[in-house]
Design an enzyme around this catalytic site. Structure first.
Site, PDB file in Angstrom:
ATOM      1  N   ASP A 186       0.812  -1.221   0.000  1.00 17.33           N
ATOM      2  CA  ASP A 186       0.000   0.000   0.000  1.00 17.33           C
ATOM      3  C   ASP A 186       0.845   1.270   0.000  1.00 17.33           C
ATOM      4  O   ASP A 186       2.055   1.228   0.193  1.00 17.33           O
ATOM      5  CB  ASP A 186      -0.965  -0.005   1.206  1.00 17.33           C
ATOM      6  CG  ASP A 186      -0.318  -0.542   2.479  1.00 17.33           C
ATOM      7  OD1 ASP A 186       0.916  -0.503   2.581  1.00 17.33           O
ATOM      8  OD2 ASP A 186      -1.051  -0.997   3.366  1.00 17.33           O
ATOM      9  N   ASP A 240      -7.497  -2.429  14.331  1.00 16.19           N
ATOM     10  CA  ASP A 240      -8.884  -2.751  13.958  1.00 16.19           C
ATOM     11  C   ASP A 240      -8.970  -4.036  13.132  1.00 16.19           C
ATOM     12  O   ASP A 240      -9.998  -4.334  12.540  1.00 16.19           O
ATOM     13  CB  ASP A 240      -9.535  -1.575  13.202  1.00 16.19           C
ATOM     14  CG  ASP A 240      -8.846  -1.262  11.867  1.00 16.19           C
ATOM     15  OD1 ASP A 240      -7.876  -1.965  11.510  1.00 16.19           O
ATOM     16  OD2 ASP A 240      -9.296  -0.329  11.179  1.00 16.19           O
ATOM     17  N   HIS A 246      -7.215  -4.804  10.414  1.00  9.32           N
ATOM     18  CA  HIS A 246      -6.993  -4.710   8.967  1.00  9.32           C
ATOM     19  C   HIS A 246      -5.687  -5.362   8.531  1.00  9.32           C
ATOM     20  O   HIS A 246      -4.738  -5.436   9.310  1.00  9.32           O
ATOM     21  CB  HIS A 246      -7.062  -3.250   8.476  1.00  9.32           C
ATOM     22  CG  HIS A 246      -5.919  -2.367   8.902  1.00  9.32           C
ATOM     23  ND1 HIS A 246      -6.093  -1.046   9.255  1.00  9.32           N
ATOM     24  CD2 HIS A 246      -4.578  -2.589   9.010  1.00  9.32           C
ATOM     25  CE1 HIS A 246      -4.917  -0.510   9.546  1.00  9.32           C
ATOM     26  NE2 HIS A 246      -3.994  -1.422   9.410  1.00  9.32           N
ATOM     27  N   GLU A 294      -9.786  -1.916   5.485  1.00 14.16           N
ATOM     28  CA  GLU A 294     -10.419  -1.552   6.745  1.00 14.16           C
ATOM     29  C   GLU A 294     -11.694  -2.379   6.964  1.00 14.16           C
ATOM     30  O   GLU A 294     -12.184  -3.020   6.034  1.00 14.16           O
ATOM     31  CB  GLU A 294     -10.770  -0.055   6.715  1.00 14.16           C
ATOM     32  CG  GLU A 294      -9.560   0.861   6.575  1.00 14.16           C
ATOM     33  CD  GLU A 294      -8.690   0.930   7.844  1.00 14.16           C
ATOM     34  OE1 GLU A 294      -8.642  -0.042   8.611  1.00 14.16           O
ATOM     35  OE2 GLU A 294      -8.058   1.986   8.042  1.00 14.16           O
TER      36      GLU A 294
HETATM   37  C1  F6R Z   1       1.341  -1.236   6.079  1.00 18.43           C
HETATM   38  C2  F6R Z   1       0.134  -2.037   6.255  1.00 18.43           C
HETATM   39  C3  F6R Z   1      -0.690  -1.952   7.488  1.00 18.43           C
HETATM   40  C4  F6R Z   1       0.149  -2.193   8.743  1.00 18.43           C
HETATM   41  C5  F6R Z   1      -0.738  -2.105   9.990  1.00 18.43           C
HETATM   42  C6  F6R Z   1       0.073  -2.237  11.257  1.00 18.43           C
HETATM   43  O1  F6R Z   1       1.945  -1.512   4.830  1.00 18.43           O
HETATM   44  O2  F6R Z   1      -0.198  -2.741   5.357  1.00 18.43           O
HETATM   45  O3  F6R Z   1      -1.699  -2.919   7.423  1.00 18.43           O
HETATM   46  O4  F6R Z   1       0.743  -3.445   8.674  1.00 18.43           O
HETATM   47  O5  F6R Z   1      -1.420  -0.889   9.991  1.00 18.43           O
HETATM   48  O6  F6R Z   1       0.949  -1.156  11.370  1.00 18.43           O
HETATM   49  P1  F6R Z   1       2.090  -1.146  12.480  1.00 18.43           P
HETATM   50  O7  F6R Z   1       3.025  -2.241  12.122  1.00 18.43           O
HETATM   51  O8  F6R Z   1       2.736   0.202  12.336  1.00 18.43           O
HETATM   52  O9  F6R Z   1       1.427  -1.371  13.781  1.00 18.43           O
END
Ligand code: F6R
Length: 258
Positions: A67, A136, A138, A143
């Site tokens: 992403d 959450d 994801h 989301e």
């Molecule tokens: C980022 C991504 C997100 C993160 C998630 C956790 O490329 O795909 O799904 O993996 O938001 O983020 P952290 O690791 O910062 O807690």
């Protein structure tokens, strides 16, 4: 799903790095799906170490990132382009032309998303996808309520994700509201998936993803439908798993398994 519980986040990262290294050693031109955020930082440090000290070779590998924030240029310090360059790519011998990251600044998002999906397919599909998990539930930026069949597209970030990610920005209103993200359907097509999570803050999301029902409200729960998904967690992230004893029992018995 295979659940692997490690004492610390560092051990979690090392376990994941060993899986990546095993893949690259057996298939040097492997296609690897990468995530950003805090969670994979230890994994990237370990891969850099393996490259420098053990000669782990990325010269034929291809990577696809999950992403990117919409509106951030590649040079923006909070863009995922910048993150990947700083934390992994500039330290290893990957060929520039083999790095794919969704564009946050294209003038035709729909065409870009279709092209991205096609590139993954033309490269033979993703051999190993690395994922983190949002508080959450994801994966990538899928989301709650994202279709479990979704493909690469623009998503509006949930308020909780914006608040979680505000720690990387100067203020809450600087966090982009839109992201371009691989879909759950795109992710599920990877041949192998590793979901990483560390820290108590992820414990509820991990428990819901691994032990709850498969639901678009926790998009990580879709991994339960995958035939080769692994969830590697540290003690904190494992702390709300109801079947924790069982997962550890399996791990302990693994060497004697038929
Ligand atoms: C980022 C991504 C997100 C993160 C998630 C956790 O490329 O795909 O799904 O993996 O938001 O983020 P952290 O690791 O910062 O807690």
């Amino acid at each position: 799903m295979e659940i692997i519980v490690r004492e610390t986040a560092q051990e979690m990262s090392k376990t994941a790095a060993r899986v990546v290294a095993r893949l690259l050693n057996s298939k040097p031109d492997a296609v690897i799906g990468l995530a950003t955020g805090s969670t994979p930082l230890g994994l990237y440090q370990e891969l850099v170490r393996m490259h420098k000290e053990e000669g782990l070779d990325f010269s034929q590998a291809t990577t696809f990132n999950l992403d990117e924030y919409v509106g951030l240029t590649q040079q923006h310090p909070q863009s995922y382009h910048y993150f990947m360059h700083e934390n992994l790519f500039k330290h290893i011998n990957i060929a520039k032309q083999n790095i794919y990251i969704p564009s946050g600044t294209t003038d035709n998002y729909q065409a870009f998303c279709e092209w991205y999906e096609k590139r993954i397919e033309d490269c033979g599909g993703i051999d190993l996808q690395i994922l983190g998990i949002g508080s959450d539930g994801h994966i990538a930026f899928n989301e709650p309520s994202s279709s479990l069949g979704s493909r690469t597209r623009i998503k509006t970030l949930a308020r909780q994700t914006i608040e979680d990610n505000a720690r990387f920005f100067d203020s809450l209103d600087q966090v982009p509201i839109y992201a371009i993200t691989m879909g759950v359907g795109t992710i599920l097509e990877a041949r192998k998936i590793i979901l990483l999570a560390n820290g108590q803050k992820k414990a509820a999301a991990v428990a819901a993803a691994v032990e709850g029902p498969v639901t678009s409200m926790i998009t990580a729960s879709a991994l339960q439908l995958h035939r080769d998904a692994m969830c590697i967690v540290d003690r904190g992230a494992a702390s709300e798993l109801k079947m924790l004893d069982y997962y550890q029992w399996i791990q302990a018995k693994m060497p004697d398994a038929p």
